[in-house]
Design an enzyme around this catalytic site. Structure first.
Site, PDB file in Angstrom:
ATOM      1  N   GLU A  43       0.837  -1.190   0.000  1.00 56.69           N
ATOM      2  CA  GLU A  43       0.000   0.000   0.000  1.00 56.69           C
ATOM      3  C   GLU A  43       0.882   1.254   0.000  1.00 56.69           C
ATOM      4  O   GLU A  43       1.883   1.263   0.718  1.00 56.69           O
ATOM      5  CB  GLU A  43      -0.931   0.058   1.223  1.00 56.69           C
ATOM      6  CG  GLU A  43      -2.019   1.108   1.020  1.00 56.69           C
ATOM      7  CD  GLU A  43      -2.946   1.300   2.228  1.00 56.69           C
ATOM      8  OE1 GLU A  43      -3.961   1.953   2.070  1.00 56.69           O
ATOM      9  OE2 GLU A  43      -2.629   0.811   3.309  1.00 56.69           O
TER      10      GLU A  43
ATOM     11  N   MET B 277       0.274  -2.699   8.765  1.00 55.39           N
ATOM     12  CA  MET B 277      -0.392  -2.781   7.457  1.00 55.39           C
ATOM     13  C   MET B 277      -1.365  -3.940   7.447  1.00 55.39           C
ATOM     14  O   MET B 277      -1.012  -5.061   7.787  1.00 55.39           O
ATOM     15  CB  MET B 277       0.685  -2.925   6.367  1.00 55.39           C
ATOM     16  CG  MET B 277       0.133  -3.137   4.970  1.00 55.39           C
ATOM     17  SD  MET B 277      -0.829  -1.678   4.427  1.00 55.39           S
ATOM     18  CE  MET B 277      -2.027  -2.485   3.373  1.00 55.39           C
TER      19      MET B 277
ATOM     20  N   ASN C 213      -2.735  -6.063   5.430  1.00 58.94           N
ATOM     21  CA  ASN C 213      -2.829  -7.081   4.384  1.00 58.94           C
ATOM     22  C   ASN C 213      -3.848  -8.152   4.764  1.00 58.94           C
ATOM     23  O   ASN C 213      -3.858  -8.626   5.898  1.00 58.94           O
ATOM     24  CB  ASN C 213      -1.473  -7.770   4.188  1.00 58.94           C
ATOM     25  CG  ASN C 213      -0.337  -6.792   4.091  1.00 58.94           C
ATOM     26  OD1 ASN C 213      -0.334  -5.966   3.209  1.00 58.94           O
ATOM     27  ND2 ASN C 213       0.594  -6.846   5.028  1.00 58.94           N
TER      28      ASN C 213
ATOM     29  N   HIS D 113      -7.271  -1.350  14.949  1.00 53.73           N
ATOM     30  CA  HIS D 113      -7.341  -0.576  13.700  1.00 53.73           C
ATOM     31  C   HIS D 113      -7.145  -1.497  12.485  1.00 53.73           C
ATOM     32  O   HIS D 113      -7.943  -1.488  11.551  1.00 53.73           O
ATOM     33  CB  HIS D 113      -6.267   0.520  13.741  1.00 53.73           C
ATOM     34  CG  HIS D 113      -6.146   1.326  12.480  1.00 53.73           C
ATOM     35  ND1 HIS D 113      -6.487   2.657  12.415  1.00 53.73           N
ATOM     36  CD2 HIS D 113      -5.702   1.016  11.247  1.00 53.73           C
ATOM     37  CE1 HIS D 113      -6.268   3.116  11.190  1.00 53.73           C
ATOM     38  NE2 HIS D 113      -5.786   2.122  10.463  1.00 53.73           N
ATOM     39  N   GLU D 114      -6.095  -2.303  12.519  1.00 54.72           N
ATOM     40  CA  GLU D 114      -5.798  -3.138  11.339  1.00 54.72           C
ATOM     41  C   GLU D 114      -6.872  -4.195  11.128  1.00 54.72           C
ATOM     42  O   GLU D 114      -7.215  -4.520   9.994  1.00 54.72           O
ATOM     43  CB  GLU D 114      -4.421  -3.809  11.470  1.00 54.72           C
ATOM     44  CG  GLU D 114      -3.243  -2.839  11.645  1.00 54.72           C
ATOM     45  CD  GLU D 114      -3.236  -1.677  10.664  1.00 54.72           C
ATOM     46  OE1 GLU D 114      -3.733  -1.832   9.535  1.00 54.72           O
ATOM     47  OE2 GLU D 114      -2.729  -0.595  11.042  1.00 54.72           O
TER      48      GLU D 114
END
Ligand code: BES
Ligand code: ZN
Length: 870
Positions: free
Chosen positions: A138, A273, A275, A307-308
């Protein structure tokens, strides 16, 4: 081919449906080889296939297109990788048949050191340095790993196979379906993924251990860490399992993949991140050590995980159609991470801490160089810069504002229907509004367009006049200018008590409300607080009469913590914008002397740092009194909290103790410095001493650095020794963040040099930039001297951070010119916005200095406050 160049988006005459991707990383040579077969649907007559690729060498002979319904194989007449546009243009000399076919491409690349695309990270195993291979795609770096349609709307399924050394662990989005050992190598093939965007594809190869658990409905959850650190993964594992169940209920859709892996990566440019099925983290955002992590570290791990995992639905299952809608991903995940954290750890009162998000959003959005939440993106290089406080923090704040306007239940139901409607697909901002409008019957689109399509926000001024309340909105700028923006503002207010909350939508420039029956007990001089609980994204300016009533209400503890926070924060912002004298601000600050709430005090501390800095530029002769006043301000809470952990104390008190003591250390408070030094010595003898638990270490480190000079370096050397010895990233950061607070410019310079040395991972260098006010000039010279090095060696996200950290603390017009002049010859698109914002801040500071110099009664006021007896 020219027609495909300089376009913001790829042409869509052929679209991908499925990728069969094979990668073979060579970890010692830092290279990789790969091949990809893409099922493509040709939907319009074309001779060309255009997709993304960058920094890859394409094996032209391997490129072919095989239509599904014929045995003919199309060989390209030309294969061009246009680096500048990051596209691969394949020219077939004849028109391709419509319908499905397979595009095959062979390629090679380098495992780079820039923490993006397919890169290597370094770790130690049994005292030996080793490489791991990691992806970070990203926003637009999947194209650096394999040729693909690298846009969020081009969703497809992915079937991934890795050829790796047989002793290593190979992970990807989906579970392994087969592993074939073949001598020193093994082929690991993963189950095919559901339909998803390229930026969410992930691969990690290295040596790892894991801890594992299951959700009640059988999703296998693992936390992977470096060998020997698995105990540190247990906390995040627990949070993940809890959060997955919670989101399943909240979004009314189960987690769609069979497994979820989370992994700590030693070199990582962002914080984490999302993913799909393989979430990657910085070590500091995933690992929690019972002995050496602080309460703040624990909270960080919980909120980052929350959050992720929110993205697994909001982002991964339903994806923004284009980067203009990035804020849908980030703003929403930020907001909902508080919801999850609050449900798992109610004692953290995390919603009161949400105000930090709002404040940071307001701060950036008060600049003329801000941008709207929905921002046009015309080139991949522009995407990096919008991962900022506008997308995250303003985004989260306007969602909160809307949720509190619509009500929690209605909001959740409408969201669930939005998720259901766009599952495995893409959405735009207006799609979310449409779902909420349908669910609530309120004019959501009209209301929210004013917040997402124009930048900035209003300041609402209130006045009492003839028993009436007058409300007027105008655009707020930190510079003191007034803009022309207008918003539909959900106004709430209380009078004299929280029992009855009044609310209305301010749709015009100004409105008057009858104030006769304002206060529930008929008290005409009752306090009036707007933006109750600070759920709105705007500032409030009270007339003098109302401001005095509020100060009185604060002193008598009539108001909630969030409202106390809001009054302070708005006053600070108005002061910076020169609409409130510093004399009034510090008088207000004195009303917070008995404050004990974490969030409020934490913001008060931040404000004292900023006021201290600006006052030092404007009125150096007053600094002794100002510092003494600040010390007085923190005495009460410092005494209540003490240095030692109290049995059964709250998480918030643990965090507060660290911040208060750090503040007193920064202010040079003698007793604090002495006590810190005693405890630090004990710590040097025994890293597990109960005299220096993790929550107060930063305070001790800062205290130690206050007395370090070129001729008295012992404390500095000791801290470097602790830095070198620890293998806990949070401890390293704690030290790195304390070193630059030293008042000796020569030491500051050494710290800056250390930040760029091989001993500091490039992801962490930015922590060494928070220099003391005495170190500001040295830091600027250092930045200029090292600019080429920084640009060459640091990833795209990190470079702007160097600029803002070093430039924004200045406060003179001469410095604006000097900085402009330096960067004029160093034009760089990726820092353009940050540079403008930083210069705007310097201008604001410089004007602020001027106005503080003109304040007549400031000296008297600080004198009185410095010596006031309580
Ligand atoms: N999607 C981002 C990671 C990211 C950030 C990718 C910037 C590319 C560019 C991720 O979900 C995220 O937002 N991470 C945050 C942490 C979060 C708790 C606010 C981060 O990296 O700071
Ligand atoms: Zn995010």
């Amino acid at each position: 081919m020219e027609q495909f160049r300089k376009q913001p988006r790829l042409p869509k005459f052929a679209v991908p449906k499925r990728y069969d991707l094979r990668l073979k990383p060579d970890l010692s040579a830092c290279r990789f080889a790969g091949s990809v077969s893409i099922d493509v649907d040709v939907v319009a007559d074309t001779r060309f296939i255009v997709l993304n690729a960058a920094e890859l060498s394409i094996n032209s002979g391997s490129v072919s297109f095989s239509p599904r319904n014929s045995s003919k194989v199309f060989e390209p007449s030309k294969v061009d990788l246009v680096e500048e546009d990051e596209i691969l243009v394949i020219d077939f000399a004849e028109t391709l048949p419509l319908g499905l076919g397979v595009l095959a491409i062979g390629f090679e690349g380098i495992l780079n050191d820039k923490m993006k695309g397919f890169y290597r990270s370094i770790y130690e195993h049994n005292g030996e340095k080793k490489n791991m291979a990691v992806t970070q795609f990203e926003p637009a770096d999947a194209r650096r790993c394999f040729p693909c349609w690298d846009e969020p709307a081009c969703k497809a399924t992915f079937k991934i196979t890795l050829d790796v050394p047989s002793e290593l662990v190979a992970l990807s989005n989906m579970p392994v379906i087969e592993e074939k050992v073949n001598g020193p190598l093994k082929n690991v093939s993963f189950q095919e993924s559901p339909i998803m965007s390229t930026y969410l594809v992930a691969v990690v190869v290295g040596l790892f251990d894991y801890v594992e658990d299951h959700t009640p409905d059988g999703v296998k959850v693992r936390v992977y860490c470096q060998v020997g650190k698995v105990n540190q993964g247990k906390f995040a594992l627990k949070v993940a399992v809890g959060t997955l169940s919670l989101y399943k209920d909240y979004f009314a859709v189960p987690y769609p993949l069979p497994k979820l892996d989370m992994i700590a990566i030693p070199d990582f440019s962002a914080g984490a991140m999302e993913n799909y099925g393989l979430v990657t983290y910085r070590e500091t955002a995933l690992l929690y050590d019972e002995q050496h992590s602080a309460a703040a570290n624990k909270q960080r791990v919980a909120t980052v995980v929350a959050h992720e995992l929110a993205h697994q639905w909001f982002g991964n299952l339903v994806t923004m159609e284009w980067w203009t809608h990035l804020w849908l991903n980030e703003g929403f995940a930020t907001w909902v991470s508080y919801l999850a954290t609050d449900s798992l750890f109610p004692e953290w009162k995390i919603w009161t801490q949400f105000l930090d998000e709002t404040t940071d959003g307001l701060r950036l959005d008060g600049l003329a160089e801000s941008h709207p939440i929905e921002v046009e993106i015309n080139h991949a290089a522009e995407i990096d810069e919008i991962f900022d406080a506008i997308s995250y923090r303003k985004g989260a704040s306007v969602i909160r504002m809307l949720q509190s306007y619509l009500g929690a239940e209605c909001f959740q139901k409408s969201l669930a229907s939005y998720i259901k409607k766009h599952t495995y697909s893409n959405a735009k901002t207006e799609d979310l509004w449409a779902a909420l409008e349908e669910g609530s019957g309120e004019p959501v689109t009209k209301l929210m367009n004013t917040w997402t399509k124009q930048m900035g926000y209003p300041v609402v001024s209130v006045k009492v006049k003839d028993q009436k309340l007058e409300f007027e909105q105008s655009q707020f700028f930190s510079s003191g200018c007034t803009g022309n923006g207008q918003w539909i503002v959900p106004i709430t207010f209380c009078c004299g008590s929280y029992e009855k909350k009044k609310s209305f939508l301010l749709q015009t420039k100004s409105e008057t409300h009858d104030a006769k029956e304002l206060s529930s007990d008929g008290n005409k001089s009752a306090w009036i607080k707007l933006n109750v609980e600070q759920t709105g994204f705007y500032r409030v300016k009270y007339d003098e009469e109302l401001a005095a009533r509020l100060r009185h209400a604060i002193e008598n503890n009539y108001l909630t913590a969030t409202d106390r926070f809001g009054i302070l924060d708005d006053s600070f912002a108005l002061c910076m914008a020169r609409q409130l004298p510093l004399t009034s601000l510090i008088t207000l600050m004195a009303a917070y002397r008995e404050e004990l709430e974490y969030t409020v005090l934490s913001n008060l501390i931040t404000i004292t740092y900023k006021v201290g800095r600006i006052a030092a530029d404007a009125r150096p002769e007053l600094m002794d009194n100002i510092n003494q006043f600040f010390i007085n301000l923190f005495q009460y809470s410092a005494e209540k909290l003490g240095w030692d952990v109290k049995q059964g104390e709250s998480h918030l008190d643990a965090m507060l103790r660290g911040e208060i003591l750090t503040a007193l250390a920064m202010l040079g408070h003698k007793e604090t410095l002495n006590e810190a030094s005693r405890r630090f010595d004990a710590f040097l003898n025994d890293r597990n001493t109960p005299l220096l638990p993790p929550d107060i270490r930063k305070a001790a480190y800062v205290a130690v650095m206050q007395s370090v000079t070129s001729s008295n370096r012992a404390g500095f050397e000791s801290l470097l020794r602790v830095y070198r010895e620890t293998d806990l990233s949070q401890e390293k950061i704690r030290i790195l963040g304390s070193l630059p607070s030293c008042p000796d410019p020569a030491i500051v310079l050494e710290v800056l040099k250390f930040s760029l040395s091989p001993e500091v991972r490039s992801q962490d260098a930015i922590y060494g930039l928070g220099v003391s006010k005495e170190g500001r000039e040295v830091a600027w010279t250092w930045l200029k001297d090292n600019w080429d090095f920084i640009v060459k060696n640091f990833g795209g996200f990190l470079i702007p951070r160097f600029v803002s950290a070093v430039v924004a603390p200045f406060a003179s017009f001469e410095k604006v010119e000097e900085v402009e002049e330096f960067f004029a010859s160093q034009e760089k698109a990726s820092i353009a916005r940050t540079l403008k914002q930083s210069l705007e801040r310097v201008n604001i500071n410089a004007n602020w200095v001027k106005s503080i110099q003109a304040e007549k009664y400031l000296g008297e006021a600080v004198q009185e406050l410095a010596y006031r007896k309580y």
